[in-house]
Write a protein that holds these residues in place. Structure first.
Motif, short mmCIF file in Angstrom:
data_model
loop_
_atom_site.label_atom_id
_atom_site.label_comp_id
_atom_site.label_asym_id
_atom_site.label_seq_id
_atom_site.Cartn_x
_atom_site.Cartn_y
_atom_site.Cartn_z
N ARG A 18 43.99 31.64 40.86
CA ARG A 18 42.59 31.89 41.23
C ARG A 18 42.47 33.27 41.88
O ARG A 18 41.57 34.04 41.57
CB ARG A 18 42.11 30.80 42.19
CG ARG A 18 40.63 30.81 42.42
CD ARG A 18 40.13 29.61 43.23
NE ARG A 18 40.79 28.36 42.90
CZ ARG A 18 41.46 27.61 43.77
NH1 ARG A 18 41.56 27.98 45.03
NH2 ARG A 18 42.01 26.48 43.40
N GLN A 22 40.35 36.54 40.72
CA GLN A 22 39.43 37.22 41.62
C GLN A 22 39.77 38.70 41.75
O GLN A 22 38.88 39.55 41.80
CB GLN A 22 39.45 36.56 43.00
CG GLN A 22 38.84 35.18 43.02
CD GLN A 22 39.09 34.46 44.33
OE1 GLN A 22 40.15 34.62 44.94
NE2 GLN A 22 38.14 33.65 44.76
N ALA A 25 38.50 40.51 38.86
CA ALA A 25 37.06 40.73 39.00
C ALA A 25 36.78 41.92 39.91
O ALA A 25 35.86 42.71 39.64
CB ALA A 25 36.40 39.47 39.55
N VAL A 26 37.56 42.07 40.97
CA VAL A 26 37.38 43.22 41.88
C VAL A 26 37.62 44.53 41.13
O VAL A 26 36.83 45.47 41.24
CB VAL A 26 38.33 43.12 43.10
CG1 VAL A 26 38.34 44.41 43.89
CG2 VAL A 26 37.93 41.96 43.99
N MET A 29 34.70 45.20 38.93
CA MET A 29 33.54 45.60 39.72
C MET A 29 33.63 47.06 40.13
O MET A 29 32.63 47.79 40.09
CB MET A 29 33.43 44.71 40.96
CG MET A 29 33.07 43.27 40.65
SD MET A 29 33.23 42.18 42.09
CE MET A 29 31.75 42.61 42.99
N ARG A 34 29.95 48.75 40.78
CA ARG A 34 29.14 47.75 41.48
C ARG A 34 28.99 48.12 42.95
O ARG A 34 29.74 48.92 43.51
CB ARG A 34 29.80 46.37 41.36
CG ARG A 34 29.87 45.81 39.95
CD ARG A 34 28.61 45.07 39.55
NE ARG A 34 28.29 43.98 40.43
CZ ARG A 34 28.72 42.73 40.27
NH1 ARG A 34 29.50 42.42 39.25
NH2 ARG A 34 28.36 41.79 41.12
N ASP A 38 29.29 43.86 47.41
CA ASP A 38 29.76 42.82 46.49
C ASP A 38 31.27 42.90 46.29
O ASP A 38 31.96 41.88 46.24
CB ASP A 38 29.08 42.95 45.12
CG ASP A 38 27.58 42.68 45.19
OD1 ASP A 38 27.13 42.00 46.15
OD2 ASP A 38 26.86 43.16 44.29
N ILE A 39 31.78 44.14 46.21
CA ILE A 39 33.22 44.34 46.04
C ILE A 39 33.97 43.82 47.25
O ILE A 39 34.97 43.11 47.12
CB ILE A 39 33.54 45.83 45.78
CG1 ILE A 39 32.94 46.26 44.44
CG2 ILE A 39 35.04 46.08 45.82
CD1 ILE A 39 32.96 47.77 44.20
N THR A 41 33.02 41.57 49.42
CA THR A 41 32.93 40.11 49.46
C THR A 41 33.98 39.49 48.54
O THR A 41 34.70 38.56 48.93
CB THR A 41 31.52 39.65 49.03
OG1 THR A 41 30.58 40.18 49.96
CG2 THR A 41 31.43 38.14 48.99
N GLN A 42 34.11 40.02 47.33
CA GLN A 42 35.09 39.49 46.38
C GLN A 42 36.51 39.77 46.86
O GLN A 42 37.39 38.93 46.74
CB GLN A 42 34.85 40.09 44.99
CG GLN A 42 35.63 39.45 43.89
CD GLN A 42 35.20 38.01 43.62
OE1 GLN A 42 34.06 37.63 43.84
NE2 GLN A 42 36.12 37.20 43.16
N ALA A 45 37.56 37.33 49.40
CA ALA A 45 37.92 36.05 48.79
C ALA A 45 39.35 36.09 48.26
O ALA A 45 40.10 35.12 48.40
CB ALA A 45 36.95 35.70 47.67
N VAL A 46 39.74 37.22 47.67
CA VAL A 46 41.12 37.38 47.17
C VAL A 46 42.10 37.28 48.33
O VAL A 46 43.09 36.55 48.26
CB VAL A 46 41.30 38.73 46.44
CG1 VAL A 46 42.76 38.97 46.10
CG2 VAL A 46 40.44 38.80 45.20
#
Length: 88
Positions: A18, A22, A25-26, A29, A34, A38-39, A41-42, A45-46
């Motif tokens: 997971r 993530q 995705a970063v 982004m 982006r 938002d970056i 935040t992601q 999460a990582v």
């Protein structure tokens, strides 16, 4: 030597997969330009997912340590402490 018990491996691998998704995705982004919020935040999460996987590994080692019969094989408190500190 203490290894990760088989019943814990799947759970830890899922967390790390997971986190890997993530992180991908970063990277996307960033490449897509982006918004920084938002970056971040992601990325947070990582970081959290990787930390949780690390703590799960340490917790498994502690459970195994408590089950060991031989003092030669058991993890010392100092080793466990060092593992915890390496994640902070």
């Amino acid at each position: 030597m203490t290894t990760i018990p088989a019943d814990e491996v799947g759970r830890i691998v899922n967390r790390l997969r997971r986190a890997q998704g993530q992180l991908g995705a970063v990277l996307s982004m960033i490449e897509d330009g982006r918004d920084c919020r938002d970056i971040i935040t992601q990325l947070s999460a990582v970081s959290s997912a990787v930390d949780r996987a690390g703590f799960a590994i340490i917790a498994s080692a502690m459970k195994e340590c408590l089950r060991e019969d031989s003092d030669d094989q058991a993890l010392e408190v100092a080793q466990l402490e060092k593992m915890f500190l390496s994640l902070s």
